[in-house]
Design a protein around this motif. Structure first.
Motif, PDB file in Angstrom:
ATOM      1  N   GLU A 302      -0.898  -1.178 -13.992  1.00  0.00           N
ATOM      2  CA  GLU A 302      -2.686  -0.349 -12.982  1.00  0.00           C
ATOM      3  C   GLU A 302      -2.091  -1.806 -12.032  1.00  0.00           C
ATOM      4  OE1 GLU A 302      -5.161   1.802 -13.278  1.00  0.00           O
ATOM      5  OE2 GLU A 302      -4.449   2.528 -15.554  1.00  0.00           O
ATOM      6  N   PRO A 303      -3.254  -1.220 -10.836  1.00  0.00           N
ATOM      7  CA  PRO A 303      -3.303  -2.451  -9.110  1.00  0.00           C
ATOM      8  C   PRO A 303      -4.174  -3.474  -9.490  1.00  0.00           C
ATOM      9  CG  PRO A 303      -2.757   0.415  -8.393  1.00  0.00           C
ATOM     10  CD  PRO A 303      -3.969  -0.520 -10.019  1.00  0.00           C
ATOM     11  N   SER A 304      -3.643  -4.502  -8.996  1.00  0.00           N
ATOM     12  CA  SER A 304      -3.792  -5.108  -8.983  1.00  0.00           C
ATOM     13  C   SER A 304      -5.068  -5.914  -7.502  1.00  0.00           C
ATOM     14  CB  SER A 304      -3.460  -7.039  -9.614  1.00  0.00           C
ATOM     15  OG  SER A 304      -2.200  -7.451  -8.291  1.00  0.00           O
ATOM     16  N   PRO A 305      -5.835  -6.837  -7.589  1.00  0.00           N
ATOM     17  CA  PRO A 305      -6.020  -6.957  -5.431  1.00  0.00           C
ATOM     18  C   PRO A 305      -5.010  -7.719  -5.481  1.00  0.00           C
ATOM     19  CG  PRO A 305      -7.495  -8.261  -7.903  1.00  0.00           C
ATOM     20  CD  PRO A 305      -6.300  -7.532  -8.401  1.00  0.00           C
ATOM     21  N   ARG A 306      -5.533  -6.622  -3.743  1.00  0.00           N
ATOM     22  CA  ARG A 306      -3.959  -6.948  -2.972  1.00  0.00           C
ATOM     23  C   ARG A 306      -5.360  -7.492  -1.503  1.00  0.00           C
ATOM     24  NH1 ARG A 306      -1.226  -5.818  -6.033  1.00  0.00           N
ATOM     25  NH2 ARG A 306       0.484  -4.750  -6.425  1.00  0.00           N
ATOM     26  N   LEU A 307      -4.232  -8.522  -1.084  1.00  0.00           N
ATOM     27  CA  LEU A 307      -4.760  -9.017  -0.052  1.00  0.00           C
ATOM     28  C   LEU A 307      -4.850  -8.207   1.559  1.00  0.00           C
ATOM     29  CD1 LEU A 307      -3.092 -12.864  -0.567  1.00  0.00           C
ATOM     30  CD2 LEU A 307      -5.242 -12.151  -1.149  1.00  0.00           C
ATOM     31  N   ALA A 308      -4.061  -7.702   1.615  1.00  0.00           N
ATOM     32  CA  ALA A 308      -3.957  -6.261   2.536  1.00  0.00           C
ATOM     33  C   ALA A 308      -5.072  -5.470   2.533  1.00  0.00           C
ATOM     34  CB  ALA A 308      -3.014  -5.228   2.951  1.00  0.00           C
TER      35      ALA A 308
END
Length: 482
Positions: A302-308
């Motif tokens: 599952e995706p974790s937080p992304r800065l972009a």
């Protein structure tokens, strides 16, 4: 001495696995290497050599033509083919330096992994074994390209890269909540080239850059090649140590920060939402640009937080490639950033490379990603890697080698070694036993990770890896007692 005078009775049928043309070429190369053929010698006639090799004359013609293209032989009209000597190998091939003589630095693992004999085990390398990759999907993609328009096979691509792959990437960005337009995306020759272009575009020699400590060793190698000042930020299980990051950003005024947010290399950690927010706040306060390398994104369950995504590509640049999930042989990367930066990066890439990936590479990647097999391939990879992480950790445990954390995905385990074991010395001893390891300090700017080792679980399944570790650790302990 002309080859007509050399006996060729031993020139039998091709070995299993070789084409007939390759067998003819191998026979010639063998005589060149053994000095049975020297510059100026004439090769046997096409018909005579075809009879000796038990192949058709057209096969020998093709072999001779290929060798001529390589510069090993040349044709003389009406006379036949002769050895040029231009490609003649030296009698003895020796390395400029023994692998064990080289400093254990950020280039060490790369050189040992890339140059290793196929029989060498590589638990320290940064890619999956060939039998874990989607070979059949790639073969289908190549077959489809072979039937495509001639321009794809022979022409340059557009300055921003394949429209099909760019549309696909923009769609994937939108699914995660990152809105970006076509003017914000550029394809590159690889992920490494993407970072190189960003450094060329934004930095000048002497500028300060922040990296995680530990971080991917080639970040350090590339930054030093650009003559930049590199500072490390201690890394934690939830991202960079935010107090240290804020202090360095405020006092050192770095121009750039480079990181992996999801499945960090080498630790396997993922960025927390709280840490991501504070990084962006500090970057805004200090006018700091962030490069977020997304190469391991598809390995996360599952995706974790992304800065972009949180930043919207304002001061965050996203880079990535497909070498870990599809093929390290088909090089193709990308940069997503502000439109005005992409415009400048396009010109820079034209100036330095005359464009990004060729249409063959980009369209092959696009074809595989759009096929239904890619999703299944990644699901299978995640399943196999989860099992491999458990199995490798269990095998290392009796040696006193323990993971720093249990990653959510990916193929790395960042492990702490038993007290008193130096990872660089362990790696040197293992290399003497044909096992390439990744010692901790090649990842560490501060050289504070001598007690750590990165293991690629997909490359560590062979029981010989554990045996070599056990032997090398025993040798180190014996040396300390002596």
């Amino acid at each position: 001495m002309a080859m007509d005078a050399i006996t060729i009775d031993d020139a039998g049928a091709p070995d299993h696995g070789q084409t007939r043309t390759e067998a003819v070429m191998a026979a010639i190369r063998g005589r060149l290497a053994a000095r049975q053929l020297t510059p100026g010698d004439r090769l046997p006639s096409i018909r005579r050599f075809a009879a000796a090799m038990q192949v058709s004359p057209s096969t020998v013609v093709e072999a001779y033509d290929r060798l001529a293209a390589e510069g090993l032989i040349r044709a003389r009209r009406g006379s036949g083919f002769y050895v040029t000597g231009g490609g003649l190998p030296p009698l003895a091939l020796t390395s400029a330096a023994s692998p064990r003589e080289r400093a254990v630095d950020p280039f060490w693992v790369s050189r040992q992994s890339l140059d290793a004999d196929p029989a060498v085990l590589k638990p320290g390398c940064g890619w999956l074994p060939p039998d874990w990759m989607p070979d059949e999907a790639l073969r289908r993609g190549f077959r489809a390209l072979a039937r495509s328009q001639g321009a794809i096979l022979s022409d340059y691509g557009s300055t921003r890269g394949s429209p099909a792959l760019r549309r696909l990437l923009l769609g994937r960005f939108a699914e995660e909540g990152l809105a970006a337009g076509p003017e914000q995306l550029l394809l590159t020759g690889s992920g490494t080239q993407a970072l190189d272009l960003v450094c060329r575009f934004l930095l000048r020699p002497g500028d300060t850059v922040l990296v995680d400590d530990p971080c991917y060793f080639n970040f350090q190698a590339l930054l030093r090649a650009h003559q930049l000042r590199v500072l490390g930020v201690p890394y934690t299980p939830s991202g960079p140590d935010i107090a240290a990051f804020e202090a360095l950003a405020a006092t050192e005024r770095p121009r750039l920060y480079i990181t992996n947010s999801g499945l960090h290399n080498p630790t396997g950690a993922s960025l927390s939402a709280q840490t991501a927010y504070r990084i962006l706040r500090a970057a805004t306060a200090c006018d700091l640009t962030i490069v977020e390398d997304e190469i391991f994104a598809d390995f996360e369950p599952e995706p974790s937080p992304r800065l972009a995504t949180l930043d919207g590509l304002d001061r965050v640049i996203r880079i990535g490639s497909f070498s870990k999930t599809l093929s390290a042989s088909v090089r193709c990367g990308y940069i997503a950033a502000r439109a005005d930066w992409i415009d400048g990066l396009v010109d820079l890439q034209v100036a330095t490379c005359f464009g990004g990936p060729g249409p063959v590479a980009a369209d092959l990647v696009a074809g595989v990603l759009t096929g239904g097999s890619y999703r299944k391939h990644m699901e299978e990879l995640r399943r196999r890697l989860a099992q491999a992480r458990r199995e490798v950790a269990a095998r290392l445990e009796p040696l006193g080698i323990r993971p720093w954390l249990a990653p959510r995905g990916g193929f790395y385990l960042w492990c702490r070694l038993p007290e008193g074991i130096d990872s660089a010395e362990l790696a040197r001893l293992a290399l003497a036993r044909d096992v390439v390891l990744a010692p901790g300090n090649v990842f560490s700017v501060s050289q504070s990770a001598g007690g750590f080792m990165r293991f690629n679980v997909a490359q560590s399944r062979d029981q010989r890896v554990v045996e070599v570790l056990r032997q090398a650790m025993a040798e180190l302990r014996e040396g300390v007692r002596a």
